[in-house]
Design an enzyme around this catalytic site. Structure first.
Site, PDB file in Angstrom:
ATOM      1  N   GLU A  93       9.877   5.054 -21.942  1.00 16.92           N
ATOM      2  CA  GLU A  93       9.713   6.485 -21.728  1.00 16.92           C
ATOM      3  C   GLU A  93      10.141   6.882 -20.323  1.00 16.92           C
ATOM      4  O   GLU A  93       9.969   6.133 -19.365  1.00 16.92           O
ATOM      5  CB  GLU A  93       8.249   6.883 -21.948  1.00 16.92           C
ATOM      6  CG  GLU A  93       7.879   6.837 -23.411  1.00 16.92           C
ATOM      7  CD  GLU A  93       6.520   7.451 -23.697  1.00 16.92           C
ATOM      8  OE1 GLU A  93       6.168   7.550 -24.864  1.00 16.92           O
ATOM      9  OE2 GLU A  93       5.811   7.833 -22.743  1.00 16.92           O
ATOM     10  N   CYS A 106      10.817  10.683 -13.466  1.00 14.13           N
ATOM     11  CA  CYS A 106       9.867   9.566 -13.391  1.00 14.13           C
ATOM     12  C   CYS A 106      10.399   8.467 -14.305  1.00 14.13           C
ATOM     13  O   CYS A 106      10.532   8.664 -15.515  1.00 14.13           O
ATOM     14  CB  CYS A 106       8.489  10.054 -13.845  1.00 14.13           C
ATOM     15  SG  CYS A 106       7.276   8.744 -13.969  1.00 14.13           S
ATOM     16  N   CYS A 113       3.640  -3.520 -19.418  1.00  8.26           N
ATOM     17  CA  CYS A 113       3.378  -3.816 -18.004  1.00  8.26           C
ATOM     18  C   CYS A 113       2.788  -5.209 -17.900  1.00  8.26           C
ATOM     19  O   CYS A 113       1.994  -5.616 -18.747  1.00  8.26           O
ATOM     20  CB  CYS A 113       2.418  -2.787 -17.402  1.00  8.26           C
ATOM     21  SG  CYS A 113       2.154  -3.048 -15.629  1.00  8.26           S
ATOM     22  N   CYS A 117      -4.348  -2.775 -15.941  1.00  6.64           N
ATOM     23  CA  CYS A 117      -5.355  -1.859 -15.392  1.00  6.64           C
ATOM     24  C   CYS A 117      -6.063  -1.167 -16.564  1.00  6.64           C
ATOM     25  O   CYS A 117      -5.396  -0.552 -17.408  1.00  6.64           O
ATOM     26  CB  CYS A 117      -4.696  -0.845 -14.481  1.00  6.64           C
ATOM     27  SG  CYS A 117      -3.694  -1.624 -13.193  1.00  6.64           S
ATOM     28  N   CYS A 120      -5.359   2.483 -17.872  1.00  3.62           N
ATOM     29  CA  CYS A 120      -3.957   2.901 -18.005  1.00  3.62           C
ATOM     30  C   CYS A 120      -3.456   2.731 -19.429  1.00  3.62           C
ATOM     31  O   CYS A 120      -3.590   1.656 -20.021  1.00  3.62           O
ATOM     32  CB  CYS A 120      -3.110   2.082 -17.038  1.00  3.62           C
ATOM     33  SG  CYS A 120      -1.352   2.336 -17.254  1.00  3.62           S
ATOM     34  N   GLY A 169       5.284   0.307 -16.343  1.00  4.70           N
ATOM     35  CA  GLY A 169       5.533  -0.953 -15.654  1.00  4.70           C
ATOM     36  C   GLY A 169       5.222  -0.920 -14.174  1.00  4.70           C
ATOM     37  O   GLY A 169       4.997   0.120 -13.573  1.00  4.70           O
ATOM     38  N   GLU A 170       5.175  -2.120 -13.610  1.00  9.49           N
ATOM     39  CA  GLU A 170       4.946  -2.312 -12.177  1.00  9.49           C
ATOM     40  C   GLU A 170       6.307  -2.666 -11.560  1.00  9.49           C
ATOM     41  O   GLU A 170       6.796  -3.785 -11.731  1.00  9.49           O
ATOM     42  CB  GLU A 170       3.918  -3.431 -11.975  1.00  9.49           C
ATOM     43  CG  GLU A 170       3.837  -4.024 -10.590  1.00  9.49           C
ATOM     44  CD  GLU A 170       3.593  -3.012  -9.484  1.00  9.49           C
ATOM     45  OE1 GLU A 170       2.498  -2.453  -9.415  1.00  9.49           O
ATOM     46  OE2 GLU A 170       4.515  -2.779  -8.671  1.00  9.49           O
ATOM     47  N   SER A 223      -1.287   2.749  -6.027  1.00 12.71           N
ATOM     48  CA  SER A 223      -2.343   3.038  -7.001  1.00 12.71           C
ATOM     49  C   SER A 223      -3.628   2.418  -6.468  1.00 12.71           C
ATOM     50  O   SER A 223      -3.910   1.259  -6.740  1.00 12.71           O
ATOM     51  CB  SER A 223      -2.006   2.410  -8.363  1.00 12.71           C
ATOM     52  OG  SER A 223      -0.837   2.959  -8.870  1.00 12.71           O
ATOM     53  N   HIS A 225      -7.184   3.808  -6.308  1.00 12.27           N
ATOM     54  CA  HIS A 225      -8.236   4.053  -7.302  1.00 12.27           C
ATOM     55  C   HIS A 225      -9.631   3.580  -6.913  1.00 12.27           C
ATOM     56  O   HIS A 225     -10.601   3.984  -7.531  1.00 12.27           O
ATOM     57  CB  HIS A 225      -7.854   3.488  -8.679  1.00 12.27           C
ATOM     58  CG  HIS A 225      -6.499   3.940  -9.123  1.00 12.27           C
ATOM     59  ND1 HIS A 225      -6.061   5.230  -8.971  1.00 12.27           N
ATOM     60  CD2 HIS A 225      -5.458   3.265  -9.687  1.00 12.27           C
ATOM     61  CE1 HIS A 225      -4.815   5.335  -9.428  1.00 12.27           C
ATOM     62  NE2 HIS A 225      -4.423   4.167  -9.852  1.00 12.27           N
ATOM     63  N   ASN A 299      -6.308  11.670 -17.361  1.00 14.84           N
ATOM     64  CA  ASN A 299      -5.873  12.243 -18.634  1.00 14.84           C
ATOM     65  C   ASN A 299      -6.253  11.281 -19.743  1.00 14.84           C
ATOM     66  O   ASN A 299      -5.614  10.246 -19.906  1.00 14.84           O
ATOM     67  CB  ASN A 299      -4.358  12.440 -18.622  1.00 14.84           C
ATOM     68  CG  ASN A 299      -3.949  13.396 -17.528  1.00 14.84           C
ATOM     69  OD1 ASN A 299      -4.339  14.548 -17.516  1.00 14.84           O
ATOM     70  ND2 ASN A 299      -3.197  12.880 -16.563  1.00 14.84           N
TER      71      ASN A 299
END
Ligand code: SF4
Length: 351
Positions: A93, A106, A113, A117, A120, A169-170, A223, A225, A299
């Protein structure tokens, strides 16, 4: 890799000049091809100023098929979410986020990934593959092509101006392709996008951050968090390998462009990382000169175990940070109606 199978999106002008010369064409043809490529046109049949025999050679010897658009969803705010099929058949995507003065793409760097996490949506999809540099760049080219063919309403910017590696992905776990794609994004004969307009988001792989800073010092987003190791070990499991103190040292050494800041992304989860002690720990972690904090609304996706913090609590949290001299904002979520916001990407469109 066999040279004849190289991917057009990842080739620079010098390399392409050698290739077209080997095929018996003058070097200026390479410049024409690059001109088309940089506009988002990859299919040789659409490169109208090329002779037919060169188009045939391109088809035969280079991978120059655009990504196949499987699906496109358009949000009421102009955001577009694309599902592309790679040549391998796997899906990724990509999201376009247009605004009046800029348009950001983006991009994804992996199918699934490698990390896990728990908040995610992408992380719930198991890792399938690293993208090549050509596949990373082909996403930008496909969006450019879509913007040419299907322009946005006039109040929105219709040219790609910014790139963020924040899709699936990372990126730091796919380092070779990350570096090659950054090089091509910034190159004069590539997409020629300033490093100030490119942001790589990572969960905090410190050796890779160091190397990127030395070679391609683009904007950096982390990231984060949580600024408590115990909580972050759960929320961002790579923290067990690269804990907060090591991350802090790494961030303090990252070469920042003039007047730029490292963005600390902080997804706000109700009762998990939005308590008073979380705010205190975050305030302790932040380097006032170098960082800014981006508070992100969670979200929810189907089956998600977390709940987002309430809006007024997010605002109070932001004010708490601001009162300590920290640059903090609550990020406006875009494309929420099509699940294109942060941490929601997964390579099958949600029903
Ligand atoms: S947040 Fe980023 S690193 Fe973590 S699982 Fe999702 S895509 Fe991977």
């Amino acid at each position: 890799m066999n040279k004849t199978l190289e991917q057009l999106p990842a080739l620079n002008l010098d390399a392409l000049k050698i290739i077209v010369s080997d095929w018996g064409f003058p070097a200026y043809r390479a410049k024409q091809i690059i001109g088309w490529r940089n506009k988002g046109v990859l299919n040789p049949d659409d490169m109208r100023n090329l002779p037919q025999d060169l188009r045939t050679a391109l088809h035969k010897h280079l991978c120059c098929q655009p990504l196949k658009q499987v699906q496109k969803q358009c949000s009421s705010d102009g955001t577009r979410k694309y599902l592309f099929a790679l040549h391998s058949g796997k899906n990724i995507e990509t999201v376009l986020i247009p605004e009046p003065e800029r348009a950001t793409v983006c991009i994804s760097s992996q199918v699934g990934c490698v990390l896990d996490c728990p908040f995610c949506h992408t992380g719930t999809q198991k890792f399938e593959a690293n993208l090549s540099a050509g596949e990373i760049l082909a996403q930008v080219l496909a969006v450019k092509n879509d913007l040419r063919e299907n322009p946005l309403p006039s109040e929105l910017h219709n040219q790609v101006t910014h790139i963020v590696y924040m899709g699936m992905g990372e990126p730091m776990a796919n380092e070779e392709a990350l570096h090659a794609s950054l090089s091509m994004l910034m190159a004069e004969d590539g997409l020629h996008i300033s490093r100030r307009r490119i942001t790589v988001s990572t969960s905090g792989l410190t050796p890779q951050i160091d190397r990127m800073g030395q070679l391609y010092p683009v904007n950096l987003a982390i990231s984060l968090h949580s600024a408590l190791d115990q909580e972050r070990d759960t929320l961002v499991p790579i923290n067990r390998k690269y804990p907060l103190q090591e991350l802090r040292t790494c961030l303090d050494l990252y070469p920042l462009p003039h007047q730029r800041h490292i963005t600390l992304e902080y997804l706000m989860l109700d009762g998990i990382n939005d308590r008073e002690k979380d705010l205190e720990a975050l305030a302790m972690f932040v380097n006032l000169q170098r960082d800014r904090v981006n508070l992100i609304r969670f979200n929810p996706y189907p089956g998600s175990p977390y709940k987002g913090s309430a809006s007024d609590h997010m605002n109070a949290f932001a004010q708490g940070l601001i009162s300590k001299g920290i640059r903090a904002t609550v990020r406006r979520s875009r494309g929420q109606d099509i699940m294109a916001a942060c941490g929601q990407l997964k390579s099958s469109f949600a029903p």
